[in-house]
Motif scaffolding. Structure first.
Motif, PDB file in Angstrom:
ATOM      1  N   UNK A   1       8.086  -1.939  10.141  1.00 47.88           N
ATOM      2  CA  UNK A   1       7.026  -1.238  10.872  1.00 47.88           C
ATOM      3  C   UNK A   1       7.140   0.271  10.652  1.00 47.88           C
ATOM      4  N   UNK A   2       8.346   0.791  10.779  1.00 52.32           N
ATOM      5  CA  UNK A   2       8.548   2.232  10.590  1.00 52.32           C
ATOM      6  C   UNK A   2       8.234   2.628   9.151  1.00 52.32           C
ATOM      7  N   UNK A   3       8.677   1.839   8.197  1.00 52.85           N
ATOM      8  CA  UNK A   3       8.394   2.148   6.791  1.00 52.85           C
ATOM      9  C   UNK A   3       6.887   2.188   6.548  1.00 52.85           C
ATOM     10  N   UNK A   4       6.155   1.243   7.107  1.00 50.15           N
ATOM     11  CA  UNK A   4       4.693   1.247   6.954  1.00 50.15           C
ATOM     12  C   UNK A   4       4.089   2.499   7.570  1.00 50.15           C
ATOM     13  N   UNK A   5       4.558   2.875   8.759  1.00 54.18           N
ATOM     14  CA  UNK A   5       4.049   4.091   9.416  1.00 54.18           C
ATOM     15  C   UNK A   5       4.286   5.328   8.559  1.00 54.18           C
ATOM     16  N   UNK A   6       5.363   5.336   7.799  1.00 56.48           N
ATOM     17  CA  UNK A   6       5.710   6.466   6.939  1.00 56.48           C
ATOM     18  C   UNK A   6       5.179   6.296   5.515  1.00 56.48           C
ATOM     19  N   UNK A   7       4.396   5.251   5.292  1.00 55.61           N
ATOM     20  CA  UNK A   7       3.816   4.957   3.970  1.00 55.61           C
ATOM     21  C   UNK A   7       4.878   4.755   2.894  1.00 55.61           C
ATOM     22  N   UNK A   8       5.997   4.177   3.291  1.00 53.65           N
ATOM     23  CA  UNK A   8       7.066   3.866   2.345  1.00 53.65           C
ATOM     24  C   UNK A   8       6.842   2.435   1.855  1.00 53.65           C
ATOM     25  N   UNK A   9       6.753   2.244   0.534  1.00 50.77           N
ATOM     26  CA  UNK A   9       6.571   0.878   0.019  1.00 50.77           C
ATOM     27  C   UNK A   9       7.744  -0.009   0.435  1.00 50.77           C
ATOM     28  N   UNK A  10       7.443  -1.240   0.789  1.00 51.52           N
ATOM     29  CA  UNK A  10       8.493  -2.161   1.220  1.00 51.52           C
ATOM     30  C   UNK A  10       8.384  -3.472   0.466  1.00 51.52           C
ATOM     31  N   UNK A  11       9.514  -4.115   0.356  1.00 49.35           N
ATOM     32  CA  UNK A  11       9.566  -5.494  -0.098  1.00 49.35           C
ATOM     33  C   UNK A  11      10.783  -6.108   0.571  1.00 49.35           C
ATOM     34  N   UNK A  12      10.716  -7.382   0.760  1.00 52.08           N
ATOM     35  CA  UNK A  12      11.823  -8.088   1.384  1.00 52.08           C
ATOM     36  C   UNK A  12      12.537  -8.982   0.384  1.00 52.08           C
ATOM     37  N   UNK A  13      13.400  -9.805   0.889  1.00 52.83           N
ATOM     38  CA  UNK A  13      14.192 -10.712   0.049  1.00 52.83           C
ATOM     39  C   UNK A  13      13.295 -11.618  -0.790  1.00 52.83           C
ATOM     40  N   UNK A  14      12.279 -12.194  -0.169  1.00 47.22           N
ATOM     41  CA  UNK A  14      11.381 -13.096  -0.906  1.00 47.22           C
ATOM     42  C   UNK A  14      10.646 -12.328  -2.005  1.00 47.22           C
ATOM     43  N   UNK A  15      10.247 -11.092  -1.711  1.00 41.87           N
ATOM     44  CA  UNK A  15       9.587 -10.269  -2.726  1.00 41.87           C
ATOM     45  C   UNK A  15      10.493  -9.959  -3.902  1.00 41.87           C
ATOM     46  N   UNK A  16      11.742  -9.683  -3.626  1.00 36.36           N
ATOM     47  CA  UNK A  16      12.709  -9.423  -4.700  1.00 36.36           C
ATOM     48  C   UNK A  16      12.915 -10.689  -5.532  1.00 36.36           C
ATOM     49  N   UNK A  17      13.004 -11.834  -4.872  1.00 30.81           N
ATOM     50  CA  UNK A  17      13.152 -13.090  -5.605  1.00 30.81           C
ATOM     51  C   UNK A  17      11.909 -13.390  -6.450  1.00 30.81           C
ATOM     52  N   UNK A  18      10.742 -13.043  -5.939  1.00 25.50           N
ATOM     53  CA  UNK A  18       9.509 -13.223  -6.705  1.00 25.50           C
ATOM     54  C   UNK A  18       9.569 -12.391  -7.980  1.00 25.50           C
ATOM     55  N   UNK A  19       9.942 -11.136  -7.863  1.00 23.25           N
ATOM     56  CA  UNK A  19      10.050 -10.272  -9.045  1.00 23.25           C
ATOM     57  C   UNK A  19      11.112 -10.782 -10.008  1.00 23.25           C
ATOM     58  N   UNK A  20      12.241 -11.213  -9.478  1.00 25.59           N
ATOM     59  CA  UNK A  20      13.304 -11.741 -10.336  1.00 25.59           C
ATOM     60  C   UNK A  20      12.849 -13.013 -11.040  1.00 25.59           C
ATOM     61  N   UNK A  21      12.077 -13.834 -10.348  1.00 27.79           N
ATOM     62  CA  UNK A  21      11.534 -15.041 -10.965  1.00 27.79           C
ATOM     63  C   UNK A  21      10.565 -14.711 -12.092  1.00 27.79           C
TER      64      UNK A  21
END
Length: 63
Positions: free
Chosen positions: A9-29
């Motif tokens: 939530x804080x990252x979004x408020x600061x316009x910081x791009x985010x990704x989580x574990x599933x997103x990292x696994x998607x990129x790795x895949x």
């Protein structure tokens, strides 16, 4: 990379791009570095929690 709700939530408020574990696994895949099926199986053996919908999304993207 962040999975924790308040941090996201804080990252979004600061316009910081985010990704989580599933997103990292998607990129790795996409790069052929991991198999989505085995990654999901391993995650399910840990204390990591994601919705069944999110697991399905990852698995369907990497059939």
């Amino acid at each position: 990379m962040i999975d924790e709700r308040d941090g996201r939530r804080v990252a979004k408020e600061l316009s910081i791009p985010i990704t989580g574990t599933i997103g990292v696994l998607d990129l790795a895949g996409e790069e052929g570095l991991v198999g989505a099926g085995s990654a999901v199986d391993r995650l399910r053996e840990t204390s990591f929690r994601a919705s069944p919908k999110l697991y399905r999304w990852l698995l369907e993207r990497h059939r």
